[in-house]
Design a protein around this motif. Structure first.
Motif, short mmCIF file in Angstrom:
data_model
loop_
_atom_site.label_atom_id
_atom_site.label_comp_id
_atom_site.label_asym_id
_atom_site.label_seq_id
_atom_site.Cartn_x
_atom_site.Cartn_y
_atom_site.Cartn_z
N LEU A 123 14.20 -1.49 -11.93
CA LEU A 123 14.13 -0.81 -10.64
C LEU A 123 14.59 -1.74 -9.52
CD1 LEU A 123 10.69 0.98 -11.11
CD2 LEU A 123 12.90 2.13 -10.82
N LYS A 126 18.28 -2.25 -9.39
CA LYS A 126 19.00 -1.08 -8.87
C LYS A 126 18.71 -0.83 -7.39
CE LYS A 126 19.66 1.14 -13.24
NZ LYS A 126 20.03 2.39 -13.83
N ALA A 144 15.55 -0.78 -5.77
CA ALA A 144 14.23 -0.29 -5.33
C ALA A 144 13.44 -1.45 -4.72
CB ALA A 144 13.46 0.30 -6.51
N THR A 145 12.69 -1.16 -3.69
CA THR A 145 11.81 -2.14 -3.08
C THR A 145 10.52 -2.18 -3.88
OG1 THR A 145 12.73 -1.74 -0.89
CG2 THR A 145 10.56 -2.78 -0.98
N GLU A 199 3.95 -0.92 -8.03
CA GLU A 199 4.35 0.10 -7.07
C GLU A 199 5.72 -0.25 -6.50
OE1 GLU A 199 0.60 0.65 -8.16
OE2 GLU A 199 0.96 -1.13 -6.96
N PHE A 200 6.49 0.80 -6.24
CA PHE A 200 7.80 0.63 -5.63
C PHE A 200 7.99 1.75 -4.62
CE2 PHE A 200 8.28 3.25 -9.36
CZ PHE A 200 9.24 4.19 -9.06
N ALA A 201 8.95 1.57 -3.72
CA ALA A 201 9.16 2.54 -2.65
C ALA A 201 10.51 3.23 -2.83
CB ALA A 201 9.10 1.85 -1.29
N ASP A 202 10.53 4.52 -2.46
CA ASP A 202 11.80 5.23 -2.44
C ASP A 202 12.51 4.92 -1.12
OD1 ASP A 202 10.84 6.93 -0.42
OD2 ASP A 202 10.72 8.68 -1.71
N PRO A 203 13.71 5.43 -0.89
CA PRO A 203 14.45 5.07 0.32
C PRO A 203 13.75 5.45 1.63
CG PRO A 203 15.94 6.02 -1.28
CD PRO A 203 14.55 6.20 -1.82
N ASP A 204 12.83 6.42 1.59
CA ASP A 204 12.10 6.80 2.80
C ASP A 204 10.77 6.07 2.94
OD1 ASP A 204 13.89 8.75 3.93
OD2 ASP A 204 13.38 10.02 2.22
N HIS A 253 8.28 6.14 0.65
CA HIS A 253 7.19 6.74 -0.11
C HIS A 253 6.92 5.87 -1.33
CE1 HIS A 253 7.47 10.30 2.33
NE2 HIS A 253 8.76 10.36 2.08
N LEU A 291 5.68 4.98 -4.99
CA LEU A 291 5.53 5.53 -6.34
C LEU A 291 4.99 4.41 -7.21
CD1 LEU A 291 9.04 7.15 -6.39
CD2 LEU A 291 6.90 8.42 -6.25
#
Length: 129
Positions: free
Chosen positions: A86, A89, A91-92, A107-112, A114, A116
């Motif tokens: 992730l 690619k 992902a933060t 945990e990782f964040a989507d572009p906005d 959020h 996950l």
């Protein structure tokens, strides 16, 4: 990367664990179980719903935007490789792989922004090698 997964949990941070337990048990009508936590997490709540999805409640400062968190279940293990992939690619990574009740999570964040999460039981290998 996350193609063979299912949503296993939806985690909520709540300000008052007793109030939350009463609400989901007495108002919503769910079978809520209080789980004994450790010194770090304290007691937490578990409620199973349809399709083997579990609602999990941790007492922690709660404010709009930090909860709920959708948790993808890595039933085959390999959480370290998944999180590395992730990050590679773009992902933060919000929280690196760390111990969670009964296993490991990250945990990782989507572009906005959020958040996950991925989770694997501790009886599965953290690495697929």
């Amino acid at each position: 990367m996350l193609s063979n997964i299912r949503i296993g949990n939806i985690c909520y941070y709540v300000n008052d664990i007793d109030r939350t337990e009463a609400f989901y048990r007495d108002v919503v009508g769910l079978d809520v179980q209080r789980m004994e936590g450790d010194e770090e997490t304290g007691d937490w709540l578990l409620a199973s719903i349809e399709n083997n999805i579990e609602l999990i409640f941790f007492q922690m400062e709660s404010h709009p935007g930090n909860t709920p968190i959708v948790v993808f279940d890595l039933s085959e293990g390999g959480i370290d490789e998944v999180v590395t992939g992730l990050a590679e690619k773009g992902a933060t990574i919000v929280t690196p792989v760390s111990h969670a009740p009964g296993g490991w999570s990250a945990e990782f964040a989507d572009p906005d922004g959020h958040v996950l999460s991925v989770y694997q039981p501790e009886d599965r290998p953290r690495s697929r090698v």
